[in-house]
Design a protein around this motif. Structure first.
Motif: not given
Length: 281
Positions: A153-161, A163-166, A182-183, A189-191
């Protein structure tokens, strides 16, 4: 938990901390200055200028480092010389922002528009042979990227969302099955983010004076308070990988009200991280 200050407010926009024994410990970037910062054994910082923007840095398997620069990538040789690879794009309104290496030794770096225009950015992969592939499009502020301990799995932050994507990850298929991991509460703002050896996901919260830890199932389990408002990234380091290092920024911050902005912080959080993945090129 509360983080402790390790250095003074010596950087403008600290980002992307990485611990690697092969280069003596911790490095991070003062991104918009184009500098790589090295934490010395006496606690001082050494500054090395590499480009107009130094977005992310990771070690290379053969020595030196791979670096995300303003519009592409650069390679640092073991002797310290830096060579910039051909630009990936020409638009001066977009720059690289953050990245990391996958379990197969490929380096990723994502971009953002200087004005944070929605959907203007992408995520790029630099392969060991020097070729570049676009792996994600229409992102806004590309930030943290890290893999689960088993690499699936890869976890990824696009800060504007907010939320953390996987994603599911496979060497051949790449990133698939994107979903919300996770929201963040309160429009956080996730960095930058990192993953610990138990599968917990730690994300810096750039508008929250904090780092959050989520369990491998996406439950918010810890809130680590940082005495600076704009918290940008975190990584595990130390000889046992049991200390969390945290970078902060002065960008768009009133430092008269936030005097520790731009400092490096640390916390002993009771869990270990994983060794950094290196670039195979």
């Amino acid at each position: 938990m509360r983080a402790e200050q390790l250095t003074g407010p010596e950087v403008y926009h600290g980002e992307g901390p990485v611990w690697f024994p092969g280069w003596g410990g911790l490095r991070f970037v003062d991104m918009l200055a184009g500098d790589i910062m090295t934490l010395m054994v006496d606690g001082t910082l050494q500054r090395t200028h590499v480009a107009s923007v130094a977005a992310a840095v990771r070690p290379r398997q053969g020595g030196g480092a791979v670096i995300g620069v303003e519009r592409g990538f650069a390679l640092e040789e073991p002797d310290g010389t830096v060579s910039t690879l051909p630009e990936v794009w020409s638009d001066p309104g977009i720059r690289m922002n953050e990245g990391g290496c996958d379990p197969d030794g490929r380096f990723y770096c994502g971009s953002m528009a200087y004005d944070q225009a929605p959907g203007a950015a992408s995520v790029y992969r630099l392969d060991p042979d020097g070729s570049v592939v676009t792996v994600l499009e229409r992102v806004t502020v590309s930030n943290g990227l890290e893999w689960s301990p088993d690499g699936t799995r890869a976890y990824y932050n696009d800060t504007a969302t907010s939320a953390i994507a996987v994603f599911d990850y496979d060497r051949e298929a790449g990133f698939t099955n994107r979903r919300v991991f996770a929201e963040l509460p309160d429009d956080g703002r996730p960095d930058g983010l990192t993953v610990d050896a138990e599968g917990g996901v730690w994300t810096a919260v750039s508008n929250g004076s904090a780092v959050y830890r989520y369990s491998s199932t996406g439950a918010l389990e810890e809130r680590l308070t940082v005495p600076a408002s704009k918290v940008t990234a975190c990584t595990f380091g130390g000889d046992a990988l049991d200390r969390l290092f945290i970078t902060t920024s002065q960008e768009n911050v009133d430092t008269s009200d936030d005097p520790l902005a731009g400092s490096l912080f640390f916390a002993d959080v009771g869990v270990r991280g994983m060794p950094v993945r290196t670039f195979a090129g």
